[in-house]
Motif scaffolding. Structure first.
Motif, PDB file in Angstrom:
ATOM      1  N   THR A   5       6.026   8.529   0.178  1.00 41.57           N
ATOM      2  CA  THR A   5       7.170   8.356   1.062  1.00 41.57           C
ATOM      3  C   THR A   5       6.755   8.679   2.497  1.00 41.57           C
ATOM      4  OG1 THR A   5       7.983  10.631   0.898  1.00 41.57           O
ATOM      5  CG2 THR A   5       8.783   9.047  -0.760  1.00 41.57           C
ATOM      6  N   LEU A   6       7.543   8.188   3.404  1.00 41.32           N
ATOM      7  CA  LEU A   6       7.288   8.447   4.816  1.00 41.32           C
ATOM      8  C   LEU A   6       7.342   9.944   5.099  1.00 41.32           C
ATOM      9  CD1 LEU A   6       6.750   7.359   7.597  1.00 41.32           C
ATOM     10  CD2 LEU A   6       9.152   6.729   7.769  1.00 41.32           C
ATOM     11  N   LYS A   7       8.303  10.632   4.512  1.00 42.73           N
ATOM     12  CA  LYS A   7       8.398  12.078   4.707  1.00 42.73           C
ATOM     13  C   LYS A   7       7.152  12.785   4.186  1.00 42.73           C
ATOM     14  CE  LYS A   7      11.077  16.188   3.720  1.00 42.73           C
ATOM     15  NZ  LYS A   7      12.282  16.758   3.112  1.00 42.73           N
ATOM     16  N   GLU A   8       6.705  12.413   2.987  1.00 45.66           N
ATOM     17  CA  GLU A   8       5.506  13.043   2.419  1.00 45.66           C
ATOM     18  C   GLU A   8       4.297  12.832   3.330  1.00 45.66           C
ATOM     19  OE1 GLU A   8       6.544  12.567  -2.347  1.00 45.66           O
ATOM     20  OE2 GLU A   8       5.426  10.995  -1.315  1.00 45.66           O
ATOM     21  N   ALA A   9       4.149  11.626   3.827  1.00 46.38           N
ATOM     22  CA  ALA A   9       3.019  11.327   4.710  1.00 46.38           C
ATOM     23  C   ALA A   9       3.111  12.128   6.006  1.00 46.38           C
ATOM     24  CB  ALA A   9       2.973   9.830   5.012  1.00 46.38           C
ATOM     25  N   ARG A  10       4.311  12.225   6.563  1.00 44.85           N
ATOM     26  CA  ARG A  10       4.503  12.984   7.807  1.00 44.85           C
ATOM     27  C   ARG A  10       4.189  14.457   7.603  1.00 44.85           C
ATOM     28  NH1 ARG A  10       8.453  16.219   9.042  1.00 44.85           N
ATOM     29  NH2 ARG A  10       9.971  15.328   7.618  1.00 44.85           N
ATOM     30  N   GLU A  35      13.145   7.517   8.298  1.00 47.33           N
ATOM     31  CA  GLU A  35      12.510   8.244   7.196  1.00 47.33           C
ATOM     32  C   GLU A  35      13.337   8.127   5.914  1.00 47.33           C
ATOM     33  OE1 GLU A  35      11.632  12.769   7.038  1.00 47.33           O
ATOM     34  OE2 GLU A  35      10.011  11.846   8.203  1.00 47.33           O
ATOM     35  N   LEU A  36      14.657   8.163   6.053  1.00 50.32           N
ATOM     36  CA  LEU A  36      15.530   8.028   4.888  1.00 50.32           C
ATOM     37  C   LEU A  36      15.555   6.599   4.348  1.00 50.32           C
ATOM     38  CD1 LEU A  36      18.601  10.213   5.895  1.00 50.32           C
ATOM     39  CD2 LEU A  36      16.946  10.667   4.074  1.00 50.32           C
ATOM     40  N   ASP A  37      15.445   5.633   5.246  1.00 49.88           N
ATOM     41  CA  ASP A  37      15.480   4.223   4.858  1.00 49.88           C
ATOM     42  C   ASP A  37      14.464   3.465   5.701  1.00 49.88           C
ATOM     43  OD1 ASP A  37      16.015   1.633   4.106  1.00 49.88           O
ATOM     44  OD2 ASP A  37      18.059   1.602   4.906  1.00 49.88           O
ATOM     45  N   PRO A  38      13.209   3.423   5.256  1.00 48.43           N
ATOM     46  CA  PRO A  38      12.151   2.790   6.043  1.00 48.43           C
ATOM     47  C   PRO A  38      12.411   1.335   6.410  1.00 48.43           C
ATOM     48  CG  PRO A  38      11.183   4.129   4.329  1.00 48.43           C
ATOM     49  CD  PRO A  38      12.659   4.075   4.060  1.00 48.43           C
ATOM     50  N   ARG A  40      14.782   0.307   7.947  1.00 53.30           N
ATOM     51  CA  ARG A  40      15.408   0.325   9.272  1.00 53.30           C
ATOM     52  C   ARG A  40      14.382   0.221  10.401  1.00 53.30           C
ATOM     53  NH1 ARG A  40      20.139   4.788   9.245  1.00 53.30           N
ATOM     54  NH2 ARG A  40      21.490   3.122   9.944  1.00 53.30           N
ATOM     55  N   ALA A  41      13.139   0.480  10.098  1.00 55.67           N
ATOM     56  CA  ALA A  41      12.087   0.441  11.120  1.00 55.67           C
ATOM     57  C   ALA A  41      11.763  -1.005  11.471  1.00 55.67           C
ATOM     58  CB  ALA A  41      10.831   1.136  10.612  1.00 55.67           C
ATOM     59  N   THR A  42      11.511  -1.225  12.739  1.00 60.75           N
ATOM     60  CA  THR A  42      10.995  -2.530  13.144  1.00 60.75           C
ATOM     61  C   THR A  42       9.541  -2.604  12.682  1.00 60.75           C
ATOM     62  OG1 THR A  42      10.147  -1.770  15.272  1.00 60.75           O
ATOM     63  CG2 THR A  42      12.465  -2.508  15.224  1.00 60.75           C
ATOM     64  N   VAL A  43       8.986  -3.792  12.688  1.00 54.18           N
ATOM     65  CA  VAL A  43       7.579  -3.940  12.312  1.00 54.18           C
ATOM     66  C   VAL A  43       6.708  -3.117  13.257  1.00 54.18           C
ATOM     67  CG1 VAL A  43       5.663  -5.565  12.138  1.00 54.18           C
ATOM     68  CG2 VAL A  43       7.900  -6.182  11.216  1.00 54.18           C
ATOM     69  N   LEU A  44       7.001  -3.152  14.548  1.00 57.40           N
ATOM     70  CA  LEU A  44       6.229  -2.377  15.520  1.00 57.40           C
ATOM     71  C   LEU A  44       6.344  -0.881  15.237  1.00 57.40           C
ATOM     72  CD1 LEU A  44       4.436  -2.219  17.995  1.00 57.40           C
ATOM     73  CD2 LEU A  44       6.496  -2.307  19.404  1.00 57.40           C
ATOM     74  N   TYR A  57      -0.253   0.298   6.434  1.00 59.83           N
ATOM     75  CA  TYR A  57       1.131  -0.171   6.543  1.00 59.83           C
ATOM     76  C   TYR A  57       1.755  -0.396   5.163  1.00 59.83           C
ATOM     77  CZ  TYR A  57       4.796  -3.470   8.115  1.00 59.83           C
ATOM     78  OH  TYR A  57       5.964  -4.112   8.355  1.00 59.83           O
ATOM     79  N   GLU A  58       1.060  -1.097   4.301  1.00 61.40           N
ATOM     80  CA  GLU A  58       1.581  -1.387   2.970  1.00 61.40           C
ATOM     81  C   GLU A  58       1.693  -0.123   2.117  1.00 61.40           C
ATOM     82  OE1 GLU A  58      -0.896  -3.161   4.407  1.00 61.40           O
ATOM     83  OE2 GLU A  58       0.214  -5.010   4.784  1.00 61.40           O
ATOM     84  N   TYR A  59       0.842   0.846   2.357  1.00 57.62           N
ATOM     85  CA  TYR A  59       0.829   2.083   1.583  1.00 57.62           C
ATOM     86  C   TYR A  59       2.158   2.821   1.693  1.00 57.62           C
ATOM     87  CZ  TYR A  59      -0.956   6.615  -0.077  1.00 57.62           C
ATOM     88  OH  TYR A  59      -1.163   7.770  -0.773  1.00 57.62           O
ATOM     89  N   ILE A  60       2.751   2.806   2.874  1.00 59.28           N
ATOM     90  CA  ILE A  60       3.995   3.531   3.114  1.00 59.28           C
ATOM     91  C   ILE A  60       5.220   2.634   2.931  1.00 59.28           C
ATOM     92  CG2 ILE A  60       5.367   4.740   4.885  1.00 59.28           C
ATOM     93  CD1 ILE A  60       3.085   6.440   3.992  1.00 59.28           C
ATOM     94  N   PHE A  61       5.158   1.419   3.442  1.00 57.71           N
ATOM     95  CA  PHE A  61       6.357   0.595   3.535  1.00 57.71           C
ATOM     96  C   PHE A  61       6.554  -0.422   2.426  1.00 57.71           C
ATOM     97  CE2 PHE A  61       5.949   2.441   7.684  1.00 57.71           C
ATOM     98  CZ  PHE A  61       7.258   2.737   8.006  1.00 57.71           C
ATOM     99  N   PHE A  62       5.546  -0.651   1.594  1.00 55.44           N
ATOM    100  CA  PHE A  62       5.686  -1.640   0.538  1.00 55.44           C
ATOM    101  C   PHE A  62       5.108  -1.135  -0.768  1.00 55.44           C
ATOM    102  CE2 PHE A  62       5.516  -4.085   4.468  1.00 55.44           C
ATOM    103  CZ  PHE A  62       6.685  -4.813   4.353  1.00 55.44           C
ATOM    104  N   ALA A  63       5.692  -1.596  -1.849  1.00 56.74           N
ATOM    105  CA  ALA A  63       5.175  -1.254  -3.169  1.00 56.74           C
ATOM    106  C   ALA A  63       3.912  -2.051  -3.447  1.00 56.74           C
ATOM    107  CB  ALA A  63       6.233  -1.560  -4.235  1.00 56.74           C
ATOM    108  N   PRO A  64       2.990  -1.476  -4.197  1.00 56.17           N
ATOM    109  CA  PRO A  64       1.801  -2.250  -4.585  1.00 56.17           C
ATOM    110  C   PRO A  64       2.209  -3.378  -5.531  1.00 56.17           C
ATOM    111  CG  PRO A  64       1.851  -0.158  -5.736  1.00 56.17           C
ATOM    112  CD  PRO A  64       2.997  -0.145  -4.748  1.00 56.17           C
TER     113      PRO A  64
END
Length: 67
Positions: A5-10, A35-38, A40-44, A57-64
């Motif tokens: 998750t984004l939180k875990e990575a942070r 962080e609660l709903d990734p 919501r982030a823009t691609v940038l 990018y895929e590691y955090i924002f997309f499922a394998p």
């Protein structure tokens, strides 16, 4: 489901939400919402977050791929 998750990575990278928000140029509540709903982030924003956290990018924002 993403590998981490984004939180875990942070947290593992040692950043607070405020530090991440400062690096992204947004408010802490805006970063917290991402962080609660990734989705919501823009691609940038997503790519910037991954650059800061040294994650793919895929590691955090997309499922394998499940195939």
């Amino acid at each position: 489901m993403p590998l981490e998750t984004l939180k875990e990575a942070r947290v593992r990278a040692g950043y607070t939400q405020q530090e991440m928000a400062d690096k992204l140029g947004c408010s802490r509540p805006t970063y917290a919402a991402i962080e609660l709903d990734p989705s919501r982030a823009t691609v940038l924003q997503a790519k910037t977050i991954c650059s800061i956290l040294s994650k793919n990018y895929e590691y955090i924002f997309f499922a394998p791929n499940a195939s």
